[in-house]
Design an enzyme around this catalytic site. Sequence first.
Site, PDB file in Angstrom:
ATOM      1  N   LEU A  67       0.826  -1.211   0.000  1.00 52.47           N
ATOM      2  CA  LEU A  67       0.000   0.000   0.000  1.00 52.47           C
ATOM      3  C   LEU A  67       0.862   1.264   0.000  1.00 52.47           C
ATOM      4  O   LEU A  67       0.718   2.119  -0.870  1.00 52.47           O
ATOM      5  CB  LEU A  67      -0.935  -0.003   1.211  1.00 52.47           C
ATOM      6  CG  LEU A  67      -1.832   1.233   1.361  1.00 52.47           C
ATOM      7  CD1 LEU A  67      -2.804   1.346   0.190  1.00 52.47           C
ATOM      8  CD2 LEU A  67      -2.597   1.194   2.694  1.00 52.47           C
TER       9      LEU A  67
ATOM     10  N   SER B 273       1.004   8.425   4.835  1.00 50.97           N
ATOM     11  CA  SER B 273      -0.226   8.668   5.589  1.00 50.97           C
ATOM     12  C   SER B 273      -1.407   9.008   4.685  1.00 50.97           C
ATOM     13  O   SER B 273      -2.546   9.005   5.144  1.00 50.97           O
ATOM     14  CB  SER B 273      -0.001   9.808   6.592  1.00 50.97           C
ATOM     15  OG  SER B 273       0.958   9.443   7.562  1.00 50.97           O
TER      16      SER B 273
ATOM     17  N   ILE C  74       7.554  -2.190   2.477  1.00 49.46           N
ATOM     18  CA  ILE C  74       6.639  -3.317   2.383  1.00 49.46           C
ATOM     19  C   ILE C  74       7.266  -4.531   3.058  1.00 49.46           C
ATOM     20  O   ILE C  74       8.251  -5.093   2.576  1.00 49.46           O
ATOM     21  CB  ILE C  74       6.297  -3.623   0.910  1.00 49.46           C
ATOM     22  CG1 ILE C  74       5.814  -2.352   0.207  1.00 49.46           C
ATOM     23  CG2 ILE C  74       5.260  -4.732   0.846  1.00 49.46           C
ATOM     24  CD1 ILE C  74       4.660  -1.642   0.890  1.00 49.46           C
TER      25      ILE C  74
ATOM     26  N   PHE D  39      -8.031  -0.252   4.192  1.00 49.01           N
ATOM     27  CA  PHE D  39      -8.249   0.217   5.560  1.00 49.01           C
ATOM     28  C   PHE D  39      -8.841  -0.879   6.433  1.00 49.01           C
ATOM     29  O   PHE D  39      -8.545  -0.949   7.630  1.00 49.01           O
ATOM     30  CB  PHE D  39      -9.165   1.440   5.568  1.00 49.01           C
ATOM     31  CG  PHE D  39      -8.483   2.716   5.144  1.00 49.01           C
ATOM     32  CD1 PHE D  39      -7.115   2.765   4.934  1.00 49.01           C
ATOM     33  CD2 PHE D  39      -9.217   3.871   4.958  1.00 49.01           C
ATOM     34  CE1 PHE D  39      -6.486   3.930   4.539  1.00 49.01           C
ATOM     35  CE2 PHE D  39      -8.591   5.051   4.561  1.00 49.01           C
ATOM     36  CZ  PHE D  39      -7.234   5.076   4.353  1.00 49.01           C
TER      37      PHE D  39
ATOM     38  N   LEU E 104      -5.845  -2.754   7.471  1.00 50.59           N
ATOM     39  CA  LEU E 104      -5.017  -1.977   8.395  1.00 50.59           C
ATOM     40  C   LEU E 104      -5.607  -1.974   9.792  1.00 50.59           C
ATOM     41  O   LEU E 104      -4.872  -2.012  10.788  1.00 50.59           O
ATOM     42  CB  LEU E 104      -4.862  -0.542   7.885  1.00 50.59           C
ATOM     43  CG  LEU E 104      -4.017  -0.344   6.632  1.00 50.59           C
ATOM     44  CD1 LEU E 104      -4.060   1.118   6.187  1.00 50.59           C
ATOM     45  CD2 LEU E 104      -2.573  -0.782   6.861  1.00 50.59           C
TER      46      LEU E 104
ATOM     47  N   ARG F 171      -3.678  -2.798  13.125  1.00 53.82           N
ATOM     48  CA  ARG F 171      -3.626  -1.817  14.216  1.00 53.82           C
ATOM     49  C   ARG F 171      -4.109  -2.436  15.521  1.00 53.82           C
ATOM     50  O   ARG F 171      -3.566  -2.154  16.595  1.00 53.82           O
ATOM     51  CB  ARG F 171      -4.480  -0.595  13.857  1.00 53.82           C
ATOM     52  CG  ARG F 171      -3.904   0.257  12.749  1.00 53.82           C
ATOM     53  CD  ARG F 171      -4.920   1.245  12.200  1.00 53.82           C
ATOM     54  NE  ARG F 171      -4.310   2.156  11.247  1.00 53.82           N
ATOM     55  CZ  ARG F 171      -4.988   2.992  10.460  1.00 53.82           C
ATOM     56  NH1 ARG F 171      -6.319   3.018  10.525  1.00 53.82           N
ATOM     57  NH2 ARG F 171      -4.351   3.791   9.627  1.00 53.82           N
TER      58      ARG F 171
ATOM     59  N   GLU G 145       1.108   1.640  10.165  1.00 55.45           N
ATOM     60  CA  GLU G 145      -0.329   1.475  10.418  1.00 55.45           C
ATOM     61  C   GLU G 145      -0.943   2.728  11.042  1.00 55.45           C
ATOM     62  O   GLU G 145      -1.835   2.660  11.880  1.00 55.45           O
ATOM     63  CB  GLU G 145      -0.632   0.261  11.320  1.00 55.45           C
ATOM     64  CG  GLU G 145       0.237  -0.944  11.141  1.00 55.45           C
ATOM     65  CD  GLU G 145       0.191  -1.551   9.748  1.00 55.45           C
ATOM     66  OE1 GLU G 145      -0.431  -0.966   8.857  1.00 55.45           O
ATOM     67  OE2 GLU G 145       0.800  -2.617   9.553  1.00 55.45           O
TER      68      GLU G 145
END
Length: 387
Positions: A133, A140, A166, A239, A242, A246, A366
Amino acid sequence: MTESSDLIGIDTLLSSEELALRDRVRTFVDAEIKPNIANWYEDAVFPLEIVPEMGKLGLLGMHISGYGCAGRSSVEYGLAALELEAGDSGLRTFVSVQGSLAMSAISKHGSEEQKQEWLPRMATGEAIGCFGLTEPTAGSDPGSMQTFARQDASGDWVINGAKRWIGLASVAKVAIIWAMTDDGVRGFVVPTDTAGFVATPINQKLSMRASIQCDISLDDVRLPATAVLPNVKGLRGPFSCLNEARYGIIWGAMGAARDSYLTALSYSQERLQFGKPLAGYQLTQEKLVNMALEINKGTLLALHLGRLKDAGTLQPHQISVGKLNNCREAIAICRDARAMLGGNGVTLDYSPLRHANNLESVRTYEGTDEVHTLILGNHITGVPAFR
């Protein structure tokens, strides 16, 4: 937790199954990771030989059901992340990249054929995955990614672009690559032996040295139409993955903090200064108490968020609460623990500075501290301040 760090009886909030899984992972870390991590870190080596054992323990994609995955709860996954990061952030990161990112993307958004092809092999560790990503100019702000996938007249997809930082890319058999298309952001399942895919490890790191992070170049990478993840469009795809990663960090950071605290506690009980152990001095006890308090609060927060996740009610801003708070407190604990070790603390004989260095990366990936602050600021005020 351990007896010397669990001040409020957090273990009593865990089931016998949760405790048993935690203890199995802790035994693995104590036997396989802690005796070797100083050399792996110094030599900048990621120990591929432990990957099959992680598979046997059910740690890879452990929160996914079916396809050879363990189907464990969110709390169980969190406990495993905590114990792994007590060994080293780089080893917990492997489980996160493999399971919470690459496998999660396929599980959540892939076709049945993609799931059957990759998930069973990834669960055993036979196939390693990565998640592309972040880009050199899009960290960000992934919505500004430059990697682009176009579909030609034959129906094939052709991807061009670059990704950076990555994890595992140079040892992966499959990459989940996110790219802009004429129809918005899409995800692609990319075998890493595809022509035009090149992963180059990033060397000379001061953090996460027992881990692999890479630059990826994508030069006319041609894929069949079936390579696209069919069940998601837009940034909600990456997301959603992610947020899984997270969540694991919320627990993992407390593992690094706990290990640093226990190292400082043991050292202070054995190290004599001015005729008595360091542990007998008021300043030392204050530091240890402050560490233990934050570890207990952070672990209790992680457990609460895990119970919400298992109930299906966990909200994205709540993940930001945990990631921001626990990373911030963990890195402070590790630094204070290093200071308590004096000069010895800057060697790899002791873990706190290694943990602190690793957490510089963990607090960045993350979602940085700043990004999670703005997520929470937006939630509190209703006013987005990202731009």
